[in-house]
Design a protein around this motif. Structure first.
Motif, PDB file in Angstrom:
ATOM      1  N   GLY A  40      -6.917   0.581  -0.928  1.00 48.40           N
ATOM      2  CA  GLY A  40      -7.129   1.639  -1.920  1.00 48.40           C
ATOM      3  C   GLY A  40      -5.868   2.412  -2.269  1.00 48.40           C
ATOM      4  O   GLY A  40      -5.784   3.033  -3.332  1.00 48.40           O
ATOM      5  N   VAL A  41      -4.868   2.363  -1.380  1.00 51.00           N
ATOM      6  CA  VAL A  41      -3.686   3.205  -1.606  1.00 51.00           C
ATOM      7  C   VAL A  41      -2.875   2.725  -2.817  1.00 51.00           C
ATOM      8  O   VAL A  41      -2.475   3.533  -3.661  1.00 51.00           O
ATOM      9  N   THR A  42      -2.649   1.409  -2.907  1.00 47.28           N
ATOM     10  CA  THR A  42      -1.841   0.939  -4.051  1.00 47.28           C
ATOM     11  C   THR A  42      -2.539   1.296  -5.364  1.00 47.28           C
ATOM     12  O   THR A  42      -1.889   1.694  -6.336  1.00 47.28           O
ATOM     13  N   ASN A  43      -3.866   1.206  -5.377  1.00 42.56           N
ATOM     14  CA  ASN A  43      -4.589   1.606  -6.597  1.00 42.56           C
ATOM     15  C   ASN A  43      -4.364   3.088  -6.903  1.00 42.56           C
ATOM     16  O   ASN A  43      -4.187   3.477  -8.056  1.00 42.56           O
ATOM     17  N   THR A  44      -4.386   3.906  -5.857  1.00 44.06           N
ATOM     18  CA  THR A  44      -4.134   5.339  -6.071  1.00 44.06           C
ATOM     19  C   THR A  44      -2.722   5.556  -6.604  1.00 44.06           C
ATOM     20  O   THR A  44      -2.501   6.380  -7.498  1.00 44.06           O
ATOM     21  N   LEU A  45      -1.780   4.788  -6.066  1.00 42.88           N
ATOM     22  CA  LEU A  45      -0.387   4.936  -6.521  1.00 42.88           C
ATOM     23  C   LEU A  45      -0.244   4.517  -7.994  1.00 42.88           C
ATOM     24  O   LEU A  45       0.501   5.134  -8.757  1.00 42.88           O
ATOM     25  N   ASP A 191      11.860  -2.494  -5.814  1.00 42.09           N
ATOM     26  CA  ASP A 191      11.017  -3.243  -6.746  1.00 42.09           C
ATOM     27  C   ASP A 191       9.865  -3.842  -5.942  1.00 42.09           C
ATOM     28  O   ASP A 191       9.702  -3.511  -4.766  1.00 42.09           O
ATOM     29  N   ASN A 192       9.088  -4.711  -6.551  1.00 38.37           N
ATOM     30  CA  ASN A 192       8.017  -5.358  -5.780  1.00 38.37           C
ATOM     31  C   ASN A 192       7.713  -6.746  -6.323  1.00 38.37           C
ATOM     32  O   ASN A 192       8.196  -7.139  -7.376  1.00 38.37           O
ATOM     33  N   LEU A 193       6.890  -7.475  -5.556  1.00 43.82           N
ATOM     34  CA  LEU A 193       6.561  -8.877  -5.898  1.00 43.82           C
ATOM     35  C   LEU A 193       5.251  -8.963  -6.665  1.00 43.82           C
ATOM     36  O   LEU A 193       4.589  -9.998  -6.631  1.00 43.82           O
ATOM     37  N   ASN A 194       4.860  -7.880  -7.312  1.00 43.56           N
ATOM     38  CA  ASN A 194       3.610  -7.791  -8.081  1.00 43.56           C
ATOM     39  C   ASN A 194       2.390  -7.631  -7.186  1.00 43.56           C
ATOM     40  O   ASN A 194       2.430  -7.958  -6.008  1.00 43.56           O
ATOM     41  N   ARG A 195       1.321  -7.154  -7.829  1.00 40.40           N
ATOM     42  CA  ARG A 195       0.112  -6.837  -7.069  1.00 40.40           C
ATOM     43  C   ARG A 195      -0.335  -8.041  -6.238  1.00 40.40           C
ATOM     44  O   ARG A 195      -0.293  -9.177  -6.700  1.00 40.40           O
ATOM     45  N   TYR A 200       2.835 -13.325  -0.463  1.00 32.64           N
ATOM     46  CA  TYR A 200       4.078 -13.973  -0.880  1.00 32.64           C
ATOM     47  C   TYR A 200       5.215 -13.539   0.044  1.00 32.64           C
ATOM     48  O   TYR A 200       6.014 -14.363   0.508  1.00 32.64           O
ATOM     49  N   SER A 201       5.266 -12.236   0.357  1.00 32.39           N
ATOM     50  CA  SER A 201       6.283 -11.745   1.297  1.00 32.39           C
ATOM     51  C   SER A 201       6.193 -12.516   2.602  1.00 32.39           C
ATOM     52  O   SER A 201       7.212 -12.973   3.142  1.00 32.39           O
ATOM     53  N   ALA A 202       4.972 -12.654   3.117  1.00 32.66           N
ATOM     54  CA  ALA A 202       4.786 -13.307   4.419  1.00 32.66           C
ATOM     55  C   ALA A 202       5.295 -14.735   4.364  1.00 32.66           C
ATOM     56  O   ALA A 202       5.958 -15.223   5.286  1.00 32.66           O
ATOM     57  N   SER A 203       5.002 -15.397   3.260  1.00 31.86           N
ATOM     58  CA  SER A 203       5.397 -16.782   3.121  1.00 31.86           C
ATOM     59  C   SER A 203       6.923 -16.912   2.985  1.00 31.86           C
ATOM     60  O   SER A 203       7.550 -17.803   3.575  1.00 31.86           O
ATOM     61  N   LEU A 204       7.525 -15.996   2.240  1.00 31.51           N
ATOM     62  CA  LEU A 204       8.984 -16.012   2.085  1.00 31.51           C
ATOM     63  C   LEU A 204       9.676 -15.715   3.411  1.00 31.51           C
ATOM     64  O   LEU A 204      10.681 -16.339   3.770  1.00 31.51           O
ATOM     65  N   ILE A 205       9.111 -14.763   4.147  1.00 35.72           N
ATOM     66  CA  ILE A 205       9.689 -14.413   5.445  1.00 35.72           C
ATOM     67  C   ILE A 205       9.523 -15.595   6.408  1.00 35.72           C
ATOM     68  O   ILE A 205      10.454 -15.976   7.122  1.00 35.72           O
ATOM     69  N   GLY A 206       8.344 -16.203   6.392  1.00 36.09           N
ATOM     70  CA  GLY A 206       8.081 -17.373   7.236  1.00 36.09           C
ATOM     71  C   GLY A 206       9.091 -18.472   6.951  1.00 36.09           C
ATOM     72  O   GLY A 206       9.645 -19.092   7.864  1.00 36.09           O
ATOM     73  N   ALA A 253     -10.246 -17.928  -5.317  1.00 37.70           N
ATOM     74  CA  ALA A 253     -10.256 -17.957  -3.868  1.00 37.70           C
ATOM     75  C   ALA A 253      -9.196 -16.913  -3.517  1.00 37.70           C
ATOM     76  O   ALA A 253      -8.094 -17.216  -3.107  1.00 37.70           O
ATOM     77  N   LYS A 254      -9.554 -15.668  -3.748  1.00 39.30           N
ATOM     78  CA  LYS A 254      -8.629 -14.523  -3.748  1.00 39.30           C
ATOM     79  C   LYS A 254      -7.924 -14.342  -2.417  1.00 39.30           C
ATOM     80  O   LYS A 254      -6.983 -13.586  -2.288  1.00 39.30           O
ATOM     81  N   ILE A 255      -8.432 -15.044  -1.443  1.00 42.57           N
ATOM     82  CA  ILE A 255      -7.911 -14.927  -0.098  1.00 42.57           C
ATOM     83  C   ILE A 255      -6.411 -15.243  -0.036  1.00 42.57           C
ATOM     84  O   ILE A 255      -5.707 -14.802   0.830  1.00 42.57           O
ATOM     85  N   LEU A 256      -5.939 -16.010  -0.998  1.00 47.29           N
ATOM     86  CA  LEU A 256      -4.545 -16.401  -0.956  1.00 47.29           C
ATOM     87  C   LEU A 256      -3.934 -16.272  -2.337  1.00 47.29           C
ATOM     88  O   LEU A 256      -4.432 -16.828  -3.295  1.00 47.29           O
ATOM     89  N   HIS A 257      -2.836 -15.541  -2.415  1.00 49.43           N
ATOM     90  CA  HIS A 257      -2.118 -15.407  -3.674  1.00 49.43           C
ATOM     91  C   HIS A 257      -1.528 -16.793  -4.011  1.00 49.43           C
ATOM     92  O   HIS A 257      -0.794 -17.353  -3.199  1.00 49.43           O
ATOM     93  N   PRO A 258      -1.863 -17.359  -5.189  1.00 53.52           N
ATOM     94  CA  PRO A 258      -1.476 -18.736  -5.478  1.00 53.52           C
ATOM     95  C   PRO A 258       0.005 -19.031  -5.235  1.00 53.52           C
ATOM     96  O   PRO A 258       0.354 -20.040  -4.619  1.00 53.52           O
ATOM     97  N   GLN A 259       0.859 -18.123  -5.681  1.00 54.30           N
ATOM     98  CA  GLN A 259       2.294 -18.326  -5.554  1.00 54.30           C
ATOM     99  C   GLN A 259       2.735 -18.376  -4.089  1.00 54.30           C
ATOM    100  O   GLN A 259       3.720 -19.009  -3.740  1.00 54.30           O
TER     101      GLN A 259
END
Ligand code: ASP
Ligand code: MG
Length: 444
Positions: A40-45, A191-195, A200-206, A253-259
């Motif tokens: 909910g926080v990002t939506n509030t932001l 900046d950010n990697l979009n909503r 994606y961050s996790a995958s890039l870090i991995g 299948a919202k569980i995973l951001h396609p990118q």
């Protein structure tokens, strides 16, 4: 090294923060924990940003103060020691002041990105202070020190790898904690990697650390074989290939951001989807060695519009499709499914914001028909075209359902077709019966 990413709901409350800490503690070896903002926080932001854009400063301030109070309460409940609670108060004050300062300034795009980053910065800070109490062997890393995007907003993977390895070399800890979603751009601004970009961050870090595994922890048991909102007795798919996961990712299948799947796939790093609230469930493992199975999963996507362009000029002509595609390209509208006959082409889109303009331009090519309120049904699995019986197994039960388009043969892992959204639930259930009945019963 294992990367564990927890989404917004997983860090949505004090109780959930504690669950995450337990999971992290029970994971052996070195790990990097990537967190989203509390749910909910990002939506509030975003709301705060919108208010500031329209100069509704008073209303924005109400939300800013409310957010700060919420965080103070979380910190108070979560953190036991006076020392760490004091530290948490300092952190919260600092972030509160960032927002207050921005609210007092004329609005800019740069400020917008800084506002959006606060959720992840705060959740990771609070979590690290808590981990410090329960484990005592964790270090907070700022993603702003290593996550970088280029001028096209694409991640600079080499830079990320170099910087992250330097940052990691500076510390010795079992658990590193960092923010998902946020990064720096080519001008070194926040900046950010979009909503939804934390996956994606996790995958890039991995990929950057060549992790043994990337774990994505959410509030569902991995990827389901069908949509549990509409079909009874669905079960989570134990394993998927990256190709199958990529086909399914588009289908809500919202569980995973396609990118997010790309860096993991390119580096051959298995991705495990797990449920924070049921850590004992197996979840879904996406990897390159997944055993092939005929039908893996069914998914649906609503709000699809089909456009049919009928033109006798297409008969035996070349270059016709290019002209059609150019219209969609000009209007930055992506096409999802496509079928052609000698004199007509049908295609689907899910973004209709430019539909009128597209229709007007296509008018010049022939006769245009537009149908809306449609759903794409996607069947993913090992559907190679040299196999017998696949299409009949799929369409057998659907004899009473009108089907608007069928797409098969585009890839070995997918067969999709288009139906009226009002038929979607029946289709999902009929397919479940026909394709999974035995499997579903086994899973109960
Ligand atoms: N907090 C960000 C969002 O809600 C990023 C993420 O959770 O993936 O979009
Ligand atoms: Mg998320």
């Amino acid at each position: 090294m294992i990367v564990l990413k927890f989404g917004g709901t997983s860090v949505g409350s004090v109780e959930n923060f504690r669950k995450v800490a337990q999971i992290v503690q029970s994971t052996a070896g070195e790990k990097i924990v990537v967190l989203s903002a509390m749910s909910g926080v990002t939506n509030t932001l975003v709301r705060i940003t919108d208010l500031l854009k329209t100069s509704s400063v008073e209303e924005a301030l109400v939300l800013i103060h409310r957010l700060n109070e919420k965080y103070l309460e979380v910190a108070k409940d979560l953190i036991a020691s006076d020392d760490n609670y004091f530290k948490a108060q300092i952190v919260l004050k600092r972030h509160h002041e960032v927002l207050l300062t921005i609210a007092s300034e004329p609005f800019s795009g740069k400020n917008e990105k800084t506002i959006m980053a606060q959720g992840e910065l705060i959740s990771t800070n609070l979590f690290q202070l808590y981990m410090d109490e329960v484990d005592g062997n964790s270090v907070l890393l700022s993603a702003l020190d290593f996550m970088q995007i280029d001028q096209h907003a694409e991640p600079r993977t080499e830079v990320i790898q170099n910087r992250l390895s330097k940052v990691l070399a500076n510390h010795s800890a079992r658990t590193f904690i960092t923010q998902g979603f946020i990064c720096r751009n080519i001008n070194n601004e926040i900046d950010n990697l979009n909503r939804g970009g934390s996956d994606y961050s996790a995958s890039l870090i991995g990929a950057a650390v060549q992790a043994d595994q990337i774990q994505i922890w959410t509030d569902i048991d991995g990827m389901h074989n069908n949509d549990p909102r509409f079909v009874d007795h669905t079960f989570s798919v134990e394993e998927l290939s990256f190709d199958e996961a990529a086909e399914l990712a588009y289908f809500g299948a919202k569980i995973l951001h396609p990118q997010s799947i790309i860096p993991a796939q390119e580096n051959n790093i298995p991705v495990l989807l797990k449920n924070t609230f049921k850590p004992e469930s197996k979840g879904t493992l996406i990897h390159n060695r997944a055993r092939t199975k005929k039908i893996r999963a069914i998914a649906a996507k609503d709000n699809i519009t089909a456009i049919k362009i009928k033109s006798y000029r297409m008969l035996m002509a070349y270059g016709f499709l290019k002209k059609v595609f150019d219209v969609f390209e000009q209007h930055k509208t992506s096409i999802d499914m496509i079928t052609t006959s000698e004199v007509a082409v049908s295609l689907t889109i899910d973004n209709t914001s430019k539909l009128e303009a597209i229709k007007n331009e296509l008018q010049g090519f022939g006769n245009i028909e537009v149908d809306s309120d449609l759903s794409i049904i996607c069947i993913a699995g090992d559907l190679a075209q040299n196999k017998k019986g696949i299409t009949s197994a799929i369409f057998n039960g659907l004899r009473d359902i009108p089907i608007r388009m069928i797409s098969y043969g585009g890839s070995n892992y997918n067969l999709s077709f288009l139906v009226k959204t009002s038929d979607k639930i029946s289709v999902l259930n009929i397919l479940n019966e026909g394709l999974f009945a035995e499997l579903a019963l086994e899973a109960i």
